[in-house]
Design an enzyme around this catalytic site. Structure first.
Site, short mmCIF file in Angstrom:
data_model
loop_
_atom_site.label_atom_id
_atom_site.label_comp_id
_atom_site.label_asym_id
_atom_site.label_seq_id
_atom_site.Cartn_x
_atom_site.Cartn_y
_atom_site.Cartn_z
CG LEU A 309 8.08 1.76 -5.79
CD1 LEU A 309 8.39 2.96 -6.68
CD2 LEU A 309 9.31 0.89 -5.62
N GLY A 310 5.45 2.14 -1.95
CA GLY A 310 5.03 2.77 -0.70
C GLY A 310 3.58 3.18 -0.76
CG ASP A 311 0.57 1.59 0.49
OD1 ASP A 311 -0.15 1.67 -0.50
OD2 ASP A 311 1.13 0.54 0.85
N GLY A 312 0.69 6.07 0.85
CA GLY A 312 0.49 7.34 1.52
C GLY A 312 -0.97 7.55 1.82
N GLY A 315 -2.68 7.80 -1.92
CA GLY A 315 -2.55 6.78 -2.94
C GLY A 315 -1.37 5.86 -2.70
CB THR A 316 -0.79 2.41 -3.56
OG1 THR A 316 -1.69 2.20 -2.49
CG2 THR A 316 0.33 1.39 -3.49
CB VAL A 317 4.16 5.14 -4.93
CG1 VAL A 317 5.16 5.42 -6.05
CG2 VAL A 317 3.59 6.46 -4.41
CE LYS A 331 1.54 10.61 -4.98
NZ LYS A 331 1.42 11.99 -4.40
CG ASP A 427 3.14 15.77 4.46
OD1 ASP A 427 3.38 15.79 5.69
OD2 ASP A 427 2.71 14.78 3.86
#
Length: 619
Positions: A309-312, A315-317, A331, A427
């Site tokens: 779903l996304g990367d931060g 971590g990756t979700v 996550k 954030d």
């Protein structure tokens, strides 16, 4: 096969270092004075502003403008920037390469393009596989003689990517900032690169080894030779020392039962005290269930890349579906070390002590003894606010002004609740504002949030957050307060009224940051240059009044003097009054006009703003 250490002593490598304006850098980055301590080399660290980094050995150098998270850096290609500003097709003579290494992988905003010679017949195979094409048309700009083919969806044809069927064509990779409009305007000189260690390198590095590659590009882990006796003795005495230290800390904690200290990360509790009766899949941490790793592995189809779903930065979700039918977002933290454990505990402790309709719900987590640290949240199906404002979910008319106003109010309400609960988010950005199918807000990502006791004025900490949203005062003096969130929310408000990104290298040097851009336009009363025309302000006076009022509220939130910024409760109240048309001229003047007079601006600018502002309120 093991390679020699080449004189490298792992114990002498710094755990972190600073380079130019970037701080807290660590492996896989390395300083030019110790290139053997990492994989990605940085130079120019003595400069006061932007250091440089190479993406491939002996390749081009790029300026590093900012660090979003530990492994995510914003880079700038100055030559490409000059070419794009001149709107020249020489941009397609550039090809940005990334290192092919078994130790590290990359996530970027690079797009595959195929540049085909137009003097010969166009390649029908590529034409069939690609969705769009661009024909060069202006010889003075170097645009003649070739055709560009591209497809925004990932090109999954291995033959094409391997270079087959590409007679008279070449594969090039360039960064993009949008997917709409003229192709040259889609391109960007800025490159977002997120590095991720491979599993092998991660285990090797944090196990005290050195990630290496042999001549066949196979991964190797070098570890200095140690005698078996020394290893055994070190293990035994190390274990005894750890046990004694843990017991001492435990008894001191039990004896004194000290209150929270802001210099610690959230809590003085030991992990073993937090996670009592730890049995994977059966215990409860802070009142949330503990899932087994195998259960979440099954729910995400073995963490399949198609479920991302996304990367931060942490971590990756992944999208997942539990056996009970619940859809979840999982996550997966990148590493299992002390720092990640702190973030893991941090998010669990914050989310389980808070209950608010516009905060994402935490369903549970894995055991801290699990092979990986995983957090399980409710699944929010409609992406992020950033996706809808300037990402891959942009649709004409999807975010009308009333919808944006509701998003602003719900986000402000969530942040006001956090501050009332002694929590600073740290954030706040459009990527952390999730939207459900009805465009209701769910604020997410509390990995770097802080508890903020009401008996202290600030928390001293190294600046964290995302470029473009960070409170400049926080960056300057390392002091975090709730007004730091107010500043970040001010940037979000500007994004809502302008549909612009928080950082855009194509804007004027002094206006690259959206906050600076907005302030410059507002003090000049140039609202029409800031507000998104698609909102319809030119044909609806009510929308014009509301958007300009929100712009002025954002102006307050972005004040460099923290004391001049409103609290989140005040921001919430003002937004509600703007929505219901109760924000009258008297309140408006009291809040904004006096503040503008206090700014160090020329009288001509101040008078112009006050005159224009009065005209708006009397319309």
């Amino acid at each position: 096969m093991k390679l020699p250490a080449k004189g490298r002593n792992d114990s002498t490598c710094p755990k972190s270092f600073s380079c130019g304006n970037l701080t807290d850098l660590s492996f896989p980055f390395s300083h030019s004075t110790r290139p053997d301590c990492g994989i990605m080399l940085m130079s120019g660290c003595d400069a006061k502003l932007f250091p440089r980094i190479q993406l491939v050995p002996e390749g081009d150098w790029y300026y590093a403008l900012g660090k979003e998270y530990s492994y995510t850096i914003l880079l700038m290609d100055l030559k490409l920037q000059t070419t794009l500003r001149q709107h020249k097709c020489q941009a397609f003579n550039k090809n940005i390469s990334l290192s092919d290494s078994p130790s590290i992988s990359f996530t970027t905003n690079l797009q595959n393009f195929f540049k085909c010679n137009r003097t010969s017949s166009n390649n029908p195979y590529i034409h069939q596989k690609m969705k769009y094409h661009f024909d060069g048309y202006n010889s003075s700009d170097g645009c003649d003689g070739f055709t560009i083919y591209y497809k925004f969806d990932e090109v999954d044809d291995e033959d094409i990517l391997a270079g087959n069927h590409t007679s008279n064509c070449s594969l090039i990779r360039l960064p993009i900032q949008s997917r709409d409009g003229d192709l040259l305007k889609m391109l960007s000189p800025e490159i977002f690169v997120e590095w991720k260690l491979s599993d092998d390198c991660n285990k090797c590095h944090y196990g005290g080894g050195r990630c290496q590659t042999d001549k066949n590009n196979n991964f190797l882990c070098y570890k200095a030779n140690r005698s078996k006796l020394g290893l055994i003795l070190g293990t035994v005495f190390g274990g005894i020392l750890v046990m004694i230290t843990c017991l001492a800390v435990y008894f001191i904690w039990c004896y004194k039962k000290r209150k929270f200290s802001p210099s610690h990360f959230l809590s003085t509790k030991k992990f073993s005290d937090i996670f009592k009766h730890d049995v994977e899949g059966g215990s409860i941490y802070f009142g949330v269930p503990v899932f087994s790793y195998s259960e979440l592995e099954e729910a995400t189809n073995d963490f399949n890349s198609s479920r991302v779903l996304g990367d931060g930065g942490f971590g990756t979700v992944y999208y997942g579906k539990l056996k009970d039918g619940r859809e979840v977002a999982v996550k997966r933290l990148y590493e299992h070390n002390c720092k990640r454990m702190q973030q893991f505990v941090n998010e669990i402790e914050i989310l389980t002590r808070l209950r608010q309709i516009n905060l994402v719900t935490l369903y549970g987590c894995t055991s801290w003894r699990s092979r990986e640290l995983l957090l399980v949240y409710e699944y929010i199906p409609n992406g992020t606010l950033a996706d809808h404002l300037h990402g891959d979910r942009v649709k004409d008319g999807s975010l009308t002004w009333p919808v944006r106003m509701n998003i602003a109010i719900e986000t402000a309400g969530a942040l006001a609740y956090l501050h009332a609960s002694d929590v600073i988010h740290c954030d706040v950005k459009t990527n952390n504002i999730l939207l459900d199918q009805n465009f209701s807000v769910k604020v997410a990502d509390f990995g770097i949030s802080r508890l903020f006791p009401n008996d202290v004025s600030h928390i001293s900490t190294a600046p964290r957050g995302t470029p473009g949203y960070i409170d400049p005062k926080y960056h300057e003096c390392y002091q975090l307060t709730s007004k730091s969130d107010v500043y970040s929310f001010g940037v979000v408000l500007v994004e809502l009224i302008s549909s612009m990104t928080a950082v855009d290298m194509n804007r004027h040097t002094q206006e690259i940051n959206l906050a600076n851009f907005a302030i410059n336009k507002i003090v000049k009363c140039a609202f029409h240059e800031l507000i998104d025309p698609s909102l319809g302000f030119d044909s609806d006076t009510k929308i014009w009044e509301m958007t300009t009022s929100v712009a002025e509220l954002a102006f307050l939130c972005l004040h460099t003097d923290r004391d001049m910024r409103p609290t989140m409760v005040e921001v919430l109240d003002i937004l509600k009054e703007i929505q219901t048309s109760e924000f009258g001229n008297e309140k408006r003047a009291k809040l904004f006009l006096n503040q503008v007079k206090s700014l160090p601006l020329p009288n001509s600018v101040t008078d112009k703003w006050i005159t224009c502002s009065s005209t708006i309120t009397n319309t």
